[in-house]
Design a protein around this motif. Structure first.
Motif, PDB file in Angstrom:
ATOM      1  N   MET A 285       0.851  -1.186   0.000  1.00 22.32           N
ATOM      2  CA  MET A 285       0.000   0.000   0.000  1.00 22.32           C
ATOM      3  C   MET A 285       0.890   1.241   0.000  1.00 22.32           C
ATOM      4  SD  MET A 285      -2.907   1.179   2.766  1.00 22.32           S
ATOM      5  CE  MET A 285      -4.254   0.244   2.106  1.00 22.32           C
TER       6      MET A 285
ATOM      7  N   GLU B 289      -2.781   6.070  -0.910  1.00 19.57           N
ATOM      8  CA  GLU B 289      -3.886   5.125  -0.754  1.00 19.57           C
ATOM      9  C   GLU B 289      -4.248   4.943   0.726  1.00 19.57           C
ATOM     10  OE1 GLU B 289      -4.682   0.463  -1.982  1.00 19.57           O
ATOM     11  OE2 GLU B 289      -2.970   1.527  -2.832  1.00 19.57           O
ATOM     12  N   LEU B 290      -3.229   4.815   1.578  1.00 21.30           N
ATOM     13  CA  LEU B 290      -3.458   4.666   3.016  1.00 21.30           C
ATOM     14  C   LEU B 290      -4.197   5.875   3.588  1.00 21.30           C
ATOM     15  CD1 LEU B 290      -2.893   3.236   5.802  1.00 21.30           C
ATOM     16  CD2 LEU B 290      -0.847   4.649   5.890  1.00 21.30           C
TER      17      LEU B 290
ATOM     18  N   THR C 121      -7.842   6.192   2.244  1.00 20.29           N
ATOM     19  CA  THR C 121      -8.696   5.176   2.867  1.00 20.29           C
ATOM     20  C   THR C 121      -9.028   5.563   4.310  1.00 20.29           C
ATOM     21  OG1 THR C 121      -7.740   3.462   1.465  1.00 20.29           O
ATOM     22  CG2 THR C 121      -8.876   2.728   3.458  1.00 20.29           C
TER      23      THR C 121
ATOM     24  N   ILE D 164      -3.865   7.366  12.910  1.00 22.45           N
ATOM     25  CA  ILE D 164      -3.048   6.313  12.300  1.00 22.45           C
ATOM     26  C   ILE D 164      -1.760   6.231  13.110  1.00 22.45           C
ATOM     27  CG2 ILE D 164      -1.795   5.603  10.226  1.00 22.45           C
ATOM     28  CD1 ILE D 164      -3.595   7.415   8.608  1.00 22.45           C
TER      29      ILE D 164
END
Length: 164
Positions: A1, A5-6, A9, A56
């Motif tokens: 990934m 994209e991370l 998302t 995150i």
């Protein structure tokens, strides 16, 4: 990934728009768009802001971006009781910016790093927020430990204590 994209998302899972993320992180809307499209790699400091806003793991983000983990590597070595004592001694505040846990995540760092002979002892530990920890690490890398404010204060304090 990849990083874009991370982030995209995570942002969509939290139902946060790019504009809202911009407001939360104080990173421009266009800059965040470039990061999500993998046209730009965020700095360490901006990575931390994004990680906090999207909840995150900063370690995961740093791994994906290829940044060194040094600012986070010390945490697992410090006994929880010693860590607690450092936070209490420092009044639950970052010793550089003064922010507390209601605004930032606090961590513990060595005033004198292990590579320079520092030991994991209460008197050589300091509470820092992640942003100041990274800034201090980068400052020491570029300017040297002798120029660091925390090091200078600690050196003066130990000199005064030894003269009595």
């Amino acid at each position: 990934m990849n990083i874009g994209e991370l982030l995209r998302t995570a942002r969509k899972e939290k139902q946060i728009t790019l504009r809202q993320l911009s407001d939360l992180t104080h990173i421009s809307f266009s800059q965040l768009g470039k990061i999500e499209r993998d046209e730009h790699k965020p700095t360490k400091e901006n990575s931390l802001k994004i990680a906090e806003a999207l909840q995150i793991s900063p370690t995961l983000l740093f791994q994906i971006l290829g940044y060194e983990q040094e600012p986070f590597a010390l945490s697992h070595k410090i006994d929880p009781l010693v860590r607690y004592k450092v936070f209490i001694r420092d009044n639950l505040k970052c010793r550089i910016c003064g922010n507390g846990p209601s605004k930032v995540a606090l961590d513990v760092d060595l005033i004198v790093p292990e590579r320079d002979g520092g030991e994991i002892k209460l008197e050589n530990l300091v509470s820092l927020c992640k942003h100041c920890l990274i800034g201090r690490t980068e400052f020491i890398s570029s300017e040297g430990l002798a120029e660091d404010l925390l090091f200078k204060k600690n050196k003066l304090k130990s000199t005064l204590n030894n003269s009595h």
